[in-house]
Each structure stands twice: as structure tokens, then as C-alpha cells.
Design a protein around this motif. Structure first.
Motif, PDB file in Angstrom:
ATOM      1  N   ASP A  42       9.008  -5.388   0.702  1.00 35.16           N
ATOM      2  CA  ASP A  42       8.738  -4.199   1.109  1.00 35.16           C
ATOM      3  C   ASP A  42       7.155  -3.724   1.172  1.00 35.16           C
ATOM      4  OD1 ASP A  42       8.771  -0.696   1.688  1.00 35.16           O
ATOM      5  OD2 ASP A  42      10.083  -1.411   3.081  1.00 35.16           O
ATOM      6  N   ALA A  43       6.605  -2.458   1.793  1.00 37.13           N
ATOM      7  CA  ALA A  43       5.144  -2.194   1.917  1.00 37.13           C
ATOM      8  C   ALA A  43       4.958  -1.842   1.047  1.00 37.13           C
ATOM      9  CB  ALA A  43       5.261  -1.756   3.098  1.00 37.13           C
ATOM     10  N   LEU A  44       5.903  -1.199  -0.121  1.00 36.37           N
ATOM     11  CA  LEU A  44       6.032   0.136  -0.421  1.00 36.37           C
ATOM     12  C   LEU A  44       6.094  -0.506  -2.049  1.00 36.37           C
ATOM     13  CD1 LEU A  44       7.088   3.089  -0.112  1.00 36.37           C
ATOM     14  CD2 LEU A  44       4.971   2.643   0.705  1.00 36.37           C
ATOM     15  N   ASP A  45       6.863  -3.062  -2.325  1.00 37.58           N
ATOM     16  CA  ASP A  45       6.946  -3.455  -3.422  1.00 37.58           C
ATOM     17  C   ASP A  45       5.763  -3.222  -3.961  1.00 37.58           C
ATOM     18  OD1 ASP A  45       9.689  -3.219  -2.675  1.00 37.58           O
ATOM     19  OD2 ASP A  45       9.591  -5.343  -1.518  1.00 37.58           O
ATOM     20  N   GLU A  46       5.911  -2.269  -5.365  1.00 40.11           N
ATOM     21  CA  GLU A  46       4.334  -3.059  -5.883  1.00 40.11           C
ATOM     22  C   GLU A  46       4.078  -4.289  -6.608  1.00 40.11           C
ATOM     23  OE1 GLU A  46       2.155   0.167  -9.936  1.00 40.11           O
ATOM     24  OE2 GLU A  46       4.465  -0.100  -8.940  1.00 40.11           O
ATOM     25  N   GLY A  47       5.093  -4.691  -7.195  1.00 42.64           N
ATOM     26  CA  GLY A  47       5.140  -5.998  -7.657  1.00 42.64           C
ATOM     27  C   GLY A  47       4.514  -7.091  -6.668  1.00 42.64           C
ATOM     28  N   ARG A  48       4.693  -7.452  -5.543  1.00 48.21           N
ATOM     29  CA  ARG A  48       4.541  -7.992  -4.268  1.00 48.21           C
ATOM     30  C   ARG A  48       3.050  -8.303  -4.184  1.00 48.21           C
ATOM     31  NH1 ARG A  48       9.531 -10.024  -1.498  1.00 48.21           N
ATOM     32  NH2 ARG A  48      11.074  -9.231  -3.152  1.00 48.21           N
ATOM     33  N   ILE A  53       4.232  -9.782   1.411  1.00 49.99           N
ATOM     34  CA  ILE A  53       3.115  -7.897   2.273  1.00 49.99           C
ATOM     35  C   ILE A  53       3.405  -8.613   3.718  1.00 49.99           C
ATOM     36  CG2 ILE A  53       3.667  -5.759   2.789  1.00 49.99           C
ATOM     37  CD1 ILE A  53       3.528  -6.063  -0.215  1.00 49.99           C
ATOM     38  N   LEU A  54       2.328  -9.400   3.713  1.00 50.52           N
ATOM     39  CA  LEU A  54       2.030  -9.402   4.960  1.00 50.52           C
ATOM     40  C   LEU A  54       2.537 -10.115   5.550  1.00 50.52           C
ATOM     41  CD1 LEU A  54      -2.246  -7.946   4.829  1.00 50.52           C
ATOM     42  CD2 LEU A  54       0.284  -6.613   5.772  1.00 50.52           C
ATOM     43  N   LEU A  55       2.575 -11.447   4.868  1.00 56.04           N
ATOM     44  CA  LEU A  55       3.704 -12.908   6.490  1.00 56.04           C
ATOM     45  C   LEU A  55       4.837 -11.705   6.779  1.00 56.04           C
ATOM     46  CD1 LEU A  55       4.328 -15.886   6.537  1.00 56.04           C
ATOM     47  CD2 LEU A  55       4.619 -15.919   4.310  1.00 56.04           C
TER      48      LEU A  55
END
Length: 88
Positions: A42-48, A53-55
Motif C-alpha cells: 500500500d502507498a502507506l507501507d513504511e517498510g516497502r 509501491i510504484l510497480l
């Protein structure tokens, strides 16, 4: 209002919901093929990372657009068969 447009209104609403469900399921399967693990970020997944995220967003958008177009086009073709005119 044209008969084909009136007939297509409820069909279009149902097809929109169905296309969303189909696209969501297709995206989940596609993401598992791409990453092989877990859920899509998700756009708000801090650990990613940004790249991931864009992919995921690009893949999800592409799948949704293709499914939506295919389902809407099929619905319009059915409407033409039933009413004799293309819904515009």
C-alpha cells in the motif's frame, strides 16, 4: 433518452461492480507471480521501497483498465443484441 441507454444504465452499474471484483482478484494473483510473497504494498507501507509501491500501483492500474474496458465493451455488445442499438 434512447432505449439502449436506458437499458444499459442498470447493466452498466452491475458490470462496474463485477469488473472491480474481477480486477481485484486478477491483481492479487498477478502480484503473487511478481513478488511471490505476501500482499501487494500500500502507498502507506513504511517498510516497502518506492520501487515496489510504484510497480504495484502501475500493475494494478493497468489490470483495472483492461478489465473495465473488456467488461464495458461486452455489456455494450449485449445491449445492442437486446435493443438493436449501441448504448451511447
Amino acid at each position: 433518452m434512447k432505449a439502449s441507454k436506458t437499458a444499459y444504465k442498470p447493466v452498466g452499474l452491475v458490470l462496474g461492480a463485477v469488473s472491480g471484483m474481477i480486477a481485484g482478484a486478477a491483481f492479487k494473483r498477478t502480484w503473487k507471480l511478481i513478488e511471490g510473497k505476501g500482499d501487494a504494498p500500500d502507498a502507506l507501507d513504511e517498510g516497502r521501497p518506492w520501487r515496489q509501491i510504484l510497480l504495484a500501483a502501475a500493475v494494478q492500474g493497468a489490470i483495472f483498465s483492461v478489465v473495465k474496458a473488456a467488461v464495458e465493451r461486452s455489456g455494450a455488445q449485449v445491449t445492442r443484441r437486446v435493443t438493436g442499438t449501441w448504448p451511447t
